[in-house]
Write a protein that holds these residues in place. Structure first.
Motif, PDB file in Angstrom:
ATOM      1  N   ALA A   1      40.262  24.222  40.614  1.00 36.78           N
ATOM      2  CA  ALA A   1      38.970  24.565  40.821  1.00 36.78           C
ATOM      3  C   ALA A   1      38.161  22.548  40.489  1.00 36.78           C
ATOM      4  O   ALA A   1      36.831  22.823  40.916  1.00 36.78           O
ATOM      5  CB  ALA A   1      38.611  25.207  39.541  1.00 36.78           C
TER       6      ALA A   1
ATOM      7  N   GLY B   1      36.031  22.832  43.766  1.00 42.07           N
ATOM      8  CA  GLY B   1      34.894  23.706  42.912  1.00 42.07           C
ATOM      9  C   GLY B   1      35.625  25.149  43.078  1.00 42.07           C
ATOM     10  O   GLY B   1      35.976  25.801  43.513  1.00 42.07           O
ATOM     11  N   SER B   2      34.436  25.599  42.246  1.00 42.87           N
ATOM     12  CA  SER B   2      35.115  27.052  41.914  1.00 42.87           C
ATOM     13  C   SER B   2      34.728  27.755  43.325  1.00 42.87           C
ATOM     14  O   SER B   2      35.692  29.821  43.184  1.00 42.87           O
ATOM     15  CB  SER B   2      33.804  28.001  40.588  1.00 42.87           C
ATOM     16  OG  SER B   2      32.772  27.291  41.354  1.00 42.87           O
ATOM     17  N   ASP B   3      34.227  27.659  43.716  1.00 45.64           N
ATOM     18  CA  ASP B   3      33.499  28.945  45.385  1.00 45.64           C
ATOM     19  C   ASP B   3      34.851  28.653  46.084  1.00 45.64           C
ATOM     20  O   ASP B   3      35.229  29.176  46.754  1.00 45.64           O
ATOM     21  CB  ASP B   3      32.288  28.458  46.338  1.00 45.64           C
ATOM     22  CG  ASP B   3      32.119  26.535  46.159  1.00 45.64           C
ATOM     23  OD1 ASP B   3      32.846  25.893  45.861  1.00 45.64           O
ATOM     24  OD2 ASP B   3      31.477  26.774  47.053  1.00 45.64           O
TER      25      ASP B   3
ATOM     26  N   ARG C   1      44.724  27.062  37.818  1.00 46.72           N
ATOM     27  CA  ARG C   1      43.500  26.670  38.637  1.00 46.72           C
ATOM     28  C   ARG C   1      42.850  26.016  37.953  1.00 46.72           C
ATOM     29  O   ARG C   1      41.487  26.138  38.852  1.00 46.72           O
ATOM     30  CB  ARG C   1      43.400  28.361  37.995  1.00 46.72           C
ATOM     31  CG  ARG C   1      43.847  29.634  38.328  1.00 46.72           C
ATOM     32  CD  ARG C   1      44.048  30.220  37.913  1.00 46.72           C
ATOM     33  NE  ARG C   1      44.767  31.687  38.432  1.00 46.72           N
ATOM     34  CZ  ARG C   1      45.658  32.620  37.668  1.00 46.72           C
ATOM     35  NH1 ARG C   1      44.439  33.286  36.621  1.00 46.72           N
ATOM     36  NH2 ARG C   1      46.283  33.952  38.384  1.00 46.72           N
ATOM     37  N   ASP C   2      42.675  25.661  36.963  1.00 53.53           N
ATOM     38  CA  ASP C   2      41.864  25.041  36.598  1.00 53.53           C
ATOM     39  C   ASP C   2      41.351  23.655  37.154  1.00 53.53           C
ATOM     40  O   ASP C   2      40.776  23.035  36.954  1.00 53.53           O
ATOM     41  CB  ASP C   2      41.384  24.061  35.490  1.00 53.53           C
ATOM     42  CG  ASP C   2      41.528  25.380  33.679  1.00 53.53           C
ATOM     43  OD1 ASP C   2      40.620  26.424  34.159  1.00 53.53           O
ATOM     44  OD2 ASP C   2      42.055  26.205  32.886  1.00 53.53           O
TER      45      ASP C   2
ATOM     46  N   THR D   1      41.500  33.609  42.234  1.00 50.87           N
ATOM     47  CA  THR D   1      41.950  33.907  40.790  1.00 50.87           C
ATOM     48  C   THR D   1      42.222  35.484  40.424  1.00 50.87           C
ATOM     49  O   THR D   1      43.143  35.905  40.202  1.00 50.87           O
ATOM     50  CB  THR D   1      41.708  32.755  39.731  1.00 50.87           C
ATOM     51  OG1 THR D   1      40.478  33.249  39.315  1.00 50.87           O
ATOM     52  CG2 THR D   1      41.559  31.651  39.849  1.00 50.87           C
TER      53      THR D   1
END
Length: 471
Positions: free
Chosen positions: A13, A17-19, A9-10, A23
């Motif tokens: 992202a 990007g986080s958007d 996941r890291d 998760t």
């Protein structure tokens, strides 16, 4: 050591990007909950790249780190190809790639990205006075990438072919992130292997389709549609042959539907009124296209001949758009309606067109002998030999007990009949994770070796839709 879910996941992202990543397990449902609810694995994450370049970066990273990627379009597949097998994979959703890049109605081509909803592709073509003829019951949510990856069929295969035949070229991201730029609008290109045909129908195991050039056809001026009463599948086959002789390539669809399908839909209020002329053991839904400059009446004329030959006993023609819509709703609700009756065992099979009556007769007899009270519900594309050979549980049966006792054995019974008649155990739904073992049992061993060699060459680390199709 395999990466942990948090490490995956890291890393993702950091790429999108986080958007661009989901998760939260509760929010993953839209991507994990497939239509038949047969598969229940989670995913390490859902990644939603905003561009082709982002898809490339995700795949290059996944290949380097041996992370399995499950490509997904509209999540409408029926064999589990679009959802995880182990629970460790990452679902890569193409829904943000939703542009129609170009349309040229005169040249008969439209270039659409993988995330374009099929119904939106229809509307875009129609706005330019053209038609993209791939029609499915799930077209309001199915997306172009998934439709092509599964080589979807639908109700217009008879006249226009399946997804592979409607595709002129594809753009696809390979397992290592390279971009195959195969978009073209050529009717003739004799320069080696047809890589487009290899990627279409591969269920995301050889590459991720990100865009495609699709065939367009002139928009019909109108349709002539009817539901006719036939006594049996044998009579329906004779009627189909008569229709081909009388109207030729204008025959757009010829769908066979049993009376039980009408009974279920009316009892459960799925139709506002009966779309048929009268009660009949079987019905055929027939549709002709009428192009500009052609006179109406071809269907009625052909049906008059069918009456004279006693191939049909009654018929009703669509006199308005509402009639045609109701007739097609009757056909398109055939899968859904069976859920109203409890558990059902389903098969997507094909046989040579001439063998359709034998398939239905022999398959139904074998099933009813094995499971007394079971209700055969065979229906579908009579015109191309693709029958959805389904069975509803006996009235009053316990759904879980019925499936536990009969599901696996019923598959064996029907597939034995299909193979004896020279048919296929998967006509338009694909293999996914549902039929991998079955494919190994029925496919020519040399064909399997060739397929595995191609898979190894294009995806040596086995990260593209692991466990699907070839297992």
């Amino acid at each position: 050591m395999p990466l942990t879910a948090n490490e995956i996941r890291d890393a993702l992202a950091g790429i999108v990007g986080s958007d661009g990543i989901v998760t939260d397990t509760e929010k993953m449902g839209a991507w994990l909950d497939e239509p038949r609810k047969r598969f229940h694995q989670t995913a390490s994450a859902i990644v939603t790249p905003p561009s082709v370049e982002a898809v490339q970066k995700v795949m290059a990273w996944a290949n380097q780190n041996h992370v399995g990627i499950v490509p997904q379009g509209g999540n409408t597949g029926l064999v589990g190809a679009q959802v995880p097998l182990s629970g460790r994979e990452v679902i890569l959703s193409l829904h943000k790639l939703d542009r129609i890049r170009s349309i040229n109605a005169g040249a008969g081509v439209m270039t659409a990205e993988a995330g374009v909803i099929l119904e939106n592709a229809h509307r875009a073509a129609e706005a330019e006075g053209a038609m993209f003829p791939l029609w499915l019951a799930s077209q309001g949510s199915a997306r172009i990438g998934g439709v092509l990856s599964s080589n979807a069929g639908g109700v217009n295969v008879l006249a226009y072919g399946n997804a592979r035949e409607l595709t002129m070229g594809v753009e696809a991201v390979l397992a290592d992130g390279r971009l195959y730029q195969g978009l073209n609008a050529l009717k003739k290109d004799n320069t080696g292997y047809d890589l487009k045909d290899l990627l279409v129908g591969a269920e995301g195991t050889l590459g991720i389709i990100t865009a495609a050039s699709l065939k367009l056809y002139p928009l019909p001026q109108d349709y002539e549609t009817a539901i006719v009463n036939v006594a049996s599948p044998d009579a329906a086959l004779e009627l189909f042959q008569l229709m081909r002789e009388r109207v030729g390539s204008r025959l757009n669809a010829f769908e066979l539907i049993p009376w039980i399908g009408l009974d279920i839909q009316l009892r459960h209020g799925m139709l506002d009124k009966d779309p048929t002329a009268s009660a009949s053991p079987w019905y055929a839904l027939i549709e002709l296209t009428r192009m500009a400059g052609t006179e109406p009446g071809a269907l009625q004329s052909a049906l008059e001949v069918a009456f004279d030959k006693t191939l049909i006993s009654d018929a009703v023609m669509a006199e308005a758009l509402a009639d045609r819509t109701r007739m097609w709703a009757f056909r398109e609700q055939m899968s859904e309606c069976q859920s109203r009756e409890g558990a059902s065992i389903k098969h997507d099979v094909s046989v040579p067109i001439a063998a359709v009556p034998a398939l239905i007769a022999e398959g139904s007899a074998a099933a009813e002998k094995f499971a007394p009270g079971i209700r055969p519900v065979p229906f579908g594309h009579m015109g191309d030999g693709n029958i959805h050979f389904n069975f509803s549980m006996p009235v009053g049966a316990d759904p879980k007990a019925f499936m536990a006792e009969y599901d696996e054995a019923m598959h064996e019974i029907i597939y034995e009949v299909v193979l004896k008649l020279g048919g296929s155990v998967s006509a338009e739904h694909g293999i996914g994770q549902l039929k991998t073992e079955l494919l190994r049992q029925v496919k020519d061993p040399v064909a399997l070796e060739m397929m595995r060699a191609i898979k190894t060459a294009l995806d040596p680390n086995g990260i593209l839709n692991p466990g699907k199709l070839l297992g």
